[in-house]
Design a protein around this motif. Structure first.
Motif, PDB file in Angstrom:
ATOM      1  N   SER A 113       3.729   1.191   9.792  1.00  0.00           N
ATOM      2  CA  SER A 113       4.171   0.399  10.938  1.00  0.00           C
ATOM      3  C   SER A 113       3.783  -1.069  10.776  1.00  0.00           C
ATOM      4  O   SER A 113       4.601  -1.972  11.054  1.00  0.00           O
ATOM      5  CB  SER A 113       3.564   0.968  12.218  1.00  0.00           C
ATOM      6  N   ARG A 114       2.564  -1.343  10.300  1.00  0.00           N
ATOM      7  CA  ARG A 114       2.135  -2.722  10.112  1.00  0.00           C
ATOM      8  C   ARG A 114       2.982  -3.418   9.045  1.00  0.00           C
ATOM      9  O   ARG A 114       3.337  -4.592   9.180  1.00  0.00           O
ATOM     10  CB  ARG A 114       0.657  -2.750   9.711  1.00  0.00           C
ATOM     11  N   GLU A 115       3.325  -2.671   7.999  1.00  0.00           N
ATOM     12  CA  GLU A 115       4.140  -3.256   6.936  1.00  0.00           C
ATOM     13  C   GLU A 115       5.525  -3.626   7.433  1.00  0.00           C
ATOM     14  O   GLU A 115       6.114  -4.633   7.013  1.00  0.00           O
ATOM     15  CB  GLU A 115       4.242  -2.259   5.774  1.00  0.00           C
ATOM     16  N   ILE A 116       6.054  -2.837   8.378  1.00  0.00           N
ATOM     17  CA  ILE A 116       7.391  -3.119   8.929  1.00  0.00           C
ATOM     18  C   ILE A 116       7.329  -4.279   9.916  1.00  0.00           C
ATOM     19  O   ILE A 116       8.142  -5.215   9.858  1.00  0.00           O
ATOM     20  CB  ILE A 116       7.953  -1.859   9.612  1.00  0.00           C
ATOM     21  N   THR A 117       6.365  -4.246  10.832  1.00  0.00           N
ATOM     22  CA  THR A 117       6.322  -5.265  11.885  1.00  0.00           C
ATOM     23  C   THR A 117       5.882  -6.632  11.359  1.00  0.00           C
ATOM     24  O   THR A 117       6.228  -7.657  11.949  1.00  0.00           O
ATOM     25  CB  THR A 117       5.362  -4.825  13.000  1.00  0.00           C
ATOM     26  N   ASP A 118       5.120  -6.659  10.265  1.00  0.00           N
ATOM     27  CA  ASP A 118       4.630  -7.929   9.722  1.00  0.00           C
ATOM     28  C   ASP A 118       5.489  -8.472   8.592  1.00  0.00           C
ATOM     29  O   ASP A 118       5.137  -9.493   7.992  1.00  0.00           O
ATOM     30  CB  ASP A 118       3.192  -7.756   9.213  1.00  0.00           C
ATOM     31  N   SER A 119       6.587  -7.794   8.290  1.00  0.00           N
ATOM     32  CA  SER A 119       7.415  -8.213   7.146  1.00  0.00           C
ATOM     33  C   SER A 119       8.147  -9.519   7.453  1.00  0.00           C
ATOM     34  O   SER A 119       8.546  -9.776   8.600  1.00  0.00           O
ATOM     35  CB  SER A 119       8.421  -7.118   6.789  1.00  0.00           C
ATOM     36  N   ARG A 120       8.324 -10.342   6.433  1.00  0.00           N
ATOM     37  CA  ARG A 120       9.068 -11.600   6.533  1.00  0.00           C
ATOM     38  C   ARG A 120      10.205 -11.524   5.508  1.00  0.00           C
ATOM     39  O   ARG A 120       9.993 -11.661   4.303  1.00  0.00           O
ATOM     40  CB  ARG A 120       8.166 -12.798   6.235  1.00  0.00           C
ATOM     41  N   VAL A 121      11.400 -11.303   6.002  1.00  0.00           N
ATOM     42  CA  VAL A 121      12.561 -11.076   5.138  1.00  0.00           C
ATOM     43  C   VAL A 121      13.206 -12.412   4.797  1.00  0.00           C
ATOM     44  O   VAL A 121      13.434 -13.254   5.680  1.00  0.00           O
ATOM     45  CB  VAL A 121      13.575 -10.142   5.830  1.00  0.00           C
ATOM     46  N   LYS A 122      13.521 -12.606   3.519  1.00  0.00           N
ATOM     47  CA  LYS A 122      14.160 -13.835   3.075  1.00  0.00           C
ATOM     48  C   LYS A 122      15.482 -13.579   2.356  1.00  0.00           C
ATOM     49  O   LYS A 122      16.381 -14.411   2.390  1.00  0.00           O
ATOM     50  CB  LYS A 122      13.224 -14.612   2.148  1.00  0.00           C
ATOM     51  N   THR A 123      15.611 -12.450   1.694  1.00  0.00           N
ATOM     52  CA  THR A 123      16.814 -12.161   0.918  1.00  0.00           C
ATOM     53  C   THR A 123      17.439 -10.859   1.395  1.00  0.00           C
ATOM     54  O   THR A 123      16.858 -10.114   2.194  1.00  0.00           O
ATOM     55  CB  THR A 123      16.483 -12.063  -0.577  1.00  0.00           C
ATOM     56  N   ARG A 124      18.616 -10.599   0.866  1.00  0.00           N
ATOM     57  CA  ARG A 124      19.324  -9.354   1.217  1.00  0.00           C
ATOM     58  C   ARG A 124      18.568  -8.133   0.693  1.00  0.00           C
ATOM     59  O   ARG A 124      18.527  -7.079   1.348  1.00  0.00           O
ATOM     60  CB  ARG A 124      20.737  -9.390   0.633  1.00  0.00           C
ATOM     61  N   GLU A 125      17.967  -8.291  -0.486  1.00  0.00           N
ATOM     62  CA  GLU A 125      17.183  -7.174  -1.033  1.00  0.00           C
ATOM     63  C   GLU A 125      15.996  -6.860  -0.134  1.00  0.00           C
ATOM     64  O   GLU A 125      15.621  -5.688   0.042  1.00  0.00           O
ATOM     65  CB  GLU A 125      16.694  -7.523  -2.442  1.00  0.00           C
ATOM     66  N   ASP A 126      15.410  -7.904   0.462  1.00  0.00           N
ATOM     67  CA  ASP A 126      14.303  -7.664   1.392  1.00  0.00           C
ATOM     68  C   ASP A 126      14.771  -6.885   2.621  1.00  0.00           C
ATOM     69  O   ASP A 126      14.052  -6.014   3.130  1.00  0.00           O
ATOM     70  CB  ASP A 126      13.684  -8.993   1.824  1.00  0.00           C
ATOM     71  N   LEU A 127      15.971  -7.192   3.105  1.00  0.00           N
ATOM     72  CA  LEU A 127      16.523  -6.453   4.244  1.00  0.00           C
ATOM     73  C   LEU A 127      16.711  -4.981   3.905  1.00  0.00           C
ATOM     74  O   LEU A 127      16.379  -4.087   4.702  1.00  0.00           O
ATOM     75  CB  LEU A 127      17.851  -7.071   4.680  1.00  0.00           C
ATOM     76  N   GLU A 128      17.263  -4.709   2.742  1.00  0.00           N
ATOM     77  CA  GLU A 128      17.473  -3.319   2.337  1.00  0.00           C
ATOM     78  C   GLU A 128      16.145  -2.584   2.178  1.00  0.00           C
ATOM     79  O   GLU A 128      16.006  -1.420   2.575  1.00  0.00           O
ATOM     80  CB  GLU A 128      18.269  -3.274   1.034  1.00  0.00           C
ATOM     81  N   GLY A 129      15.157  -3.285   1.615  1.00  0.00           N
ATOM     82  CA  GLY A 129      13.835  -2.674   1.486  1.00  0.00           C
ATOM     83  C   GLY A 129      13.207  -2.379   2.840  1.00  0.00           C
ATOM     84  O   GLY A 129      12.569  -1.333   3.036  1.00  0.00           O
ATOM     85  N   LEU A 130      13.378  -3.306   3.800  1.00  0.00           N
ATOM     86  CA  LEU A 130      12.845  -3.090   5.141  1.00  0.00           C
ATOM     87  C   LEU A 130      13.523  -1.893   5.810  1.00  0.00           C
ATOM     88  O   LEU A 130      12.865  -1.082   6.473  1.00  0.00           O
ATOM     89  CB  LEU A 130      13.053  -4.352   5.982  1.00  0.00           C
TER      90      LEU A 130
END
Length: 622
Positions: A113-130
């Motif tokens: 949960s902390r990894e999801i709520t604290d994530s900072r997405v910058k690229t499309r790959e980051d969105l898919e990973g999230l």
């Protein structure tokens, strides 16, 4: 000596005893050592003076006695104490078991949960990973399948995309942390409900166990195992009871027993304690069965209602189906909790078995039963015989007696000594004999006592305080009776070693007053400043018009018979006022009429005229 120094000394004593036992090849817990220390000090045969500070010789004597008692591996008394310590450390209420399970589950979810709520997405790959992390969170929270199984992950991903497409991640990322966590929980419940509905419809449900069927099979099996163990312990208890009754009865001639009398009593305490713990576990299993039946009924009803709502429709409003999916997830989570609880209870029952080892070695299988023959009185027979001779409340008018026919909720009375006859315990040197409430229950100082016979009830009722004190003395000599007979209140002055408050004294009075303080956090909730907040009504209207985008909308209106030719009218009226004025008025008055009379004007016989004037006018004041 300060409190910190006293605690340090006590811990050193406990640690020294544990180290000596470990050096002799037996590892013991500090909790068990603390209980044994308390038992040794309470036993009057050890001659510890609790009113003075312990000397070095006293400490050494205490350590030696405790080590000897802990090293006596063939003692049923030690096994009983170990059983009590284990049960106290591992058993708790249903609610606390389930809460602990939820805390463990939450601790597993916190890193994800902390990894999801604290994530900072910058690229499309980051969105898919999230998005993949959210799928893993949903699987981990629901506990429906493994997050490493490709089929399960695909099914969960499809269910999540139906309610939370990847395009909404931008909105999700703009939320504050608390709202993100709440949305994750909501999504987990909805996706779990969708997967359960798909499994029921046979359109999915990969990796989901048939939990209702498993519980329907596991609960009867566990109940049967507990009942079998309980029956075995009860049978042993009555065998030991019958043998002790023979040995303690001076009028009955018995052959010499190869087992010491104290050892037989310890064996009786051991199986009675095992019986008491099994009854507690069995009661929880029965309650678990009732709860599972209720949850299964509610789950089936909700599933049927959901099928009616969907009814092969291609699209259904979320407001109609989401509550059903959430309810399905809650019911399923309840079944999972009951499964965990059942597993815990089963493990506790199995782990109690090793604590019967010393008692089981006293007599080989069947030897005790062969010695006793067929003259073993069981519970039902004893209750039937003793019920024939009941208490007459008028025999002892100084005491209050309760009978089944005159007392409401008679079977729910909190009986002292766990239902054991206190008179028999004292008079027969520690023999445990269950009391029969049908004889009559003695109410003494707001506590309730039962007895095995009318004679025992009358004798105990004549001097209750004396017998209560004798029971406490028996418990000091056999410390396992404190837990077995539930005598904690009578020994409330005995403070556990980790909580010792004054010097090295082993018996202290409970503290009834203490200094305490509390502090309130300044900001309980996380700061939440809404940048888009507007207080101006016209600004809100402007935004509403902008959001409505009326240029691409058509306005419709309609009229009904009731509203036809109606319009809003406003009138104003002036309230009437009361006004008064004063004007001129006519008046009159009446004055006296003058009345004057003159006499003698015509003259008379004489030449001279004499006139007389008389005024008869009335006075104004008349």
């Amino acid at each position: 000596m300060s409190r910190a120094q006293a605690e340090s000394v006590i811990k050193n004593i406990i640690r020294e005893i544990a180290q000596e036992c470990a050096g002799k090849g037996h590892a013991v817990s500090e909790t068990l050592v603390a209980f044994i220390v308390k038992a040794v000090v309470l036993d009057p045969r050890n001659l510890f003076n609790v009113d003075r500070t312990l000397t070095k010789q006293d400490v050494r004597k205490l350590v030696e006695l405790c080590v000897d008692k802990l090293m006596d591996q063939g003692s049923p008394s030690l096994d009983t104490i170990k059983m009590q310590v284990y049960f106290d450390m591992n058993y708790t209420s249903r609610r606390e078991f389930i809460e602990e399970h939820q805390r463990v589950l939450q601790s597993r979810l916190v890193p994800v949960s902390r990894e999801i709520t604290d994530s900072r997405v910058k690229t499309r790959e980051d969105l898919e990973g999230l998005y993949r992390k959210i799928v893993s969170y949903v699987l981990l929270r629901s506990d429906l399948g493994s997050s490493t199984d490709i089929t399960t992950v695909r099914e969960a991903t499809a269910a999540l995309q139906s309610v939370f497409p990847q395009s909404e991640l931008g909105t999700f990322l703009s939320l504050i942390k608390k709202d993100k966590e709440q949305q994750l929980n909501d999504l987990s419940m909805i996706v779990t409900g969708i997967r359960l509905f798909n499994k029921d419809s046979r359109k999915g449900g990969e990796g989901i166990d048939d939990l209702p069927a498993i519980l329907n099979e596991a609960i009867p099996s566990t109940s049967k195992d507990i009942e079998w163990e309980l029956e075995l312990s009860q049978s042993l208890a009555w065998q030991y009871t019958s043998w002790l009754e023979r040995l303690l009865d001076p009028e009955v001639e018995t052959r010499e027993c190869i087992v010491p009398l104290d050892m037989l009593k310890q064996a009786l305490y051991n199986v009675r304690q095992h019986e008491a713990f099994l009854k507690v576990i069995l009661a929880d299993v029965i309650l678990c069965a009732k709860q599972v039946e209720t949850l299964q009924t509610e789950l089936a009803t909700r599933m049927k209602l959901l099928r009616v709502t969907v009814h092969s429709k291609t699209a259904v409003p979320t407001a109609q189906v989401f509550p059903h999916f959430t309810a399905l997830a809650k019911f399923w989570s309840g079944l999972q909790d009951e499964m965990v609880l059942l597993s815990i209870l089963s493990n506790i029952m199995e782990n109690l078995q090793p604590f019967l080892a010393a008692q089981s070695q006293l007599f080989p299988d069947g030897q005790l039963e062969d010695i006793l023959g067929l003259e073993i009185k069981k519970y039902e027979q004893r209750m039937k015989e003793s019920s024939e001779n009941r208490i007459d409340p008028y025999e002892i008018k100084t005491q209050e007696w309760l009978l089944p026919e005159t007392t409401a909720n008679f079977d729910k009375l909190p009986l002292q000594y766990n239902g054991i006859c206190g008179y028999t315990l004292v008079k027969k040197d520690g023999l445990l004999l269950p009391g029969n409430p049908s004889i009559g229950v003695l109410k003494h100082r707001e506590k309730y006592y039962v007895f095995s016979s009318k004679e025992a009830a009358l004798r105990f009722g004549s001097k209750p305080d004396e017998y209560i004190a004798h029971v406490a003395e028996k418990a000091k000599q056999s410390p396992e009776l404190i837990q077995l007979l539930q005598l904690h209140q009578q020994f409330a002055c005995v403070t556990p070693y980790p909580e010792m408050q004054s010097g090295e004294r082993l018996l202290v009075k409970p503290i009834t007053k203490c200094d305490s303080s509390t502090q309130t956090d300044t900001h309980l909730l996380e700061t939440n400043i809404v940048k888009s907040y507007e207080w101006n009504e016209w600004e809100l209207r402007r935004k509403a018009i902008k959001l409505a985008n009326l240029r691409s909308k058509v306005t419709h209106s309609m009229q009904t018979n009731l509203s036809h030719m109606r319009r809003d009218n406003v009138t104003q009226t002036y309230h009437l006022e009361d006004v008064a004025c004063q004007s001129k008025r006519d008046g009159n008055s009446n004055v006296p009429k003058p009345q004057v009379y003159l006499a003698g004007l015509r003259g008379g016989k004489t030449k001279t005229t004499h006139m007389i004037k008389t005024n008869l006018t009335r006075s104004v004041s008349e």
